[in-house]
Design a protein around this motif. Sequence first.
Motif, PDB file in Angstrom:
ATOM      1  N   SER A 118      44.506  44.798  32.581  1.00  0.00           N
ATOM      2  CA  SER A 118      43.713  44.368  33.571  1.00  0.00           C
ATOM      3  C   SER A 118      43.362  45.787  33.981  1.00  0.00           C
ATOM      4  O   SER A 118      44.161  46.603  34.239  1.00  0.00           O
ATOM      5  CB  SER A 118      44.200  43.392  34.452  1.00  0.00           C
ATOM      6  N   ASP A 119      42.050  45.919  34.480  1.00  0.00           N
ATOM      7  CA  ASP A 119      41.463  46.885  35.161  1.00  0.00           C
ATOM      8  C   ASP A 119      41.823  46.479  36.797  1.00  0.00           C
ATOM      9  O   ASP A 119      41.291  45.714  37.523  1.00  0.00           O
ATOM     10  CB  ASP A 119      40.013  46.884  35.002  1.00  0.00           C
ATOM     11  N   ARG A 122      39.091  46.683  39.762  1.00  0.00           N
ATOM     12  CA  ARG A 122      37.923  45.717  39.311  1.00  0.00           C
ATOM     13  C   ARG A 122      38.381  44.560  40.008  1.00  0.00           C
ATOM     14  O   ARG A 122      38.973  43.666  39.540  1.00  0.00           O
ATOM     15  CB  ARG A 122      37.596  45.676  37.982  1.00  0.00           C
TER      16      ARG A 122
END
Length: 294
Positions: A118-119, A122
């Motif tokens: 995952s980022d 963000r």
Amino acid sequence: MTTGPSQQATFAGMPTPLYSGSPSRLLAWLDCPRRYRMQYLDRPRPAARAQRAHTSVGIATHNALRDFWDLPLAQRTPAGVAELVRSSWIDVGFRDPEQSAAWRLRVRDAVTDYLRRSDRERQPVGVERSVSLKTEQIAITGRVDRLDDRDGELVVVDYKTGRQVPTDDDARTSLPLALYAVASARMFRRACHRVELHHVPSGTVAVHEHTDDSLSRKVAEAESIAADLRRADAEFAQVGVESPRFEPRPSAICGWCDFRAHCPEGQRMGPEKSDWAGLEPAGYESAAAGTALP
């Protein structure tokens, strides 16, 4: 004046109140009318069995994934995830302390591995966000595990932790995901057609891109189920457990039912599953445990 479960008081000349509920309530009726009655209508509610280990694993996983996004960016690390899993852990339903401890480590590794993809910079639009949907017939409320912004459109994300790896077809047919997409689009006034099932243990992501027409069909499906429930709830208010609408629907899930002790037909479907029968077999562990998040 008439009243019933999940209904407001009505007077002559008033429009029919919306049927209020959740996607889980609708699906419980489809699974087994008797279980639905015991879970949502009987008062006092029959005692449910103790929580199983796979439920404890699922709750702890969801809580860790929820709280991750509240951490400062510098703490979104494997060590930070390990602490979230430790503090979220529920030591209920396991065979013994050793099994619980082993599973806590497996969940730690699986959640770390999942978040590595995952980022972490963000921030989601919503995490465990309550959403609601009203039509001329129903008022549905539920909670979205995660709501993402992808190129200006919303995406509904639902975490899964069970043994079965979800497929794209599971995402396509999911009634809750579709209702969450419609509700999110209306609440945020932004397009929302994509729904995803994220299987945390395997890292698999099942995806479906709805159209306006397919979402409308899902809303109509929910309204149809709610119409059946409105009639069933009203009949229960009149005659109680004698209503024939709540006959059991014996199946393989009877071995897992929380109300099995109160259902002779369900007991005849075979032995009850143990508290830890739903745990993932060996191999759940992440091979990349201990490495840094990207």
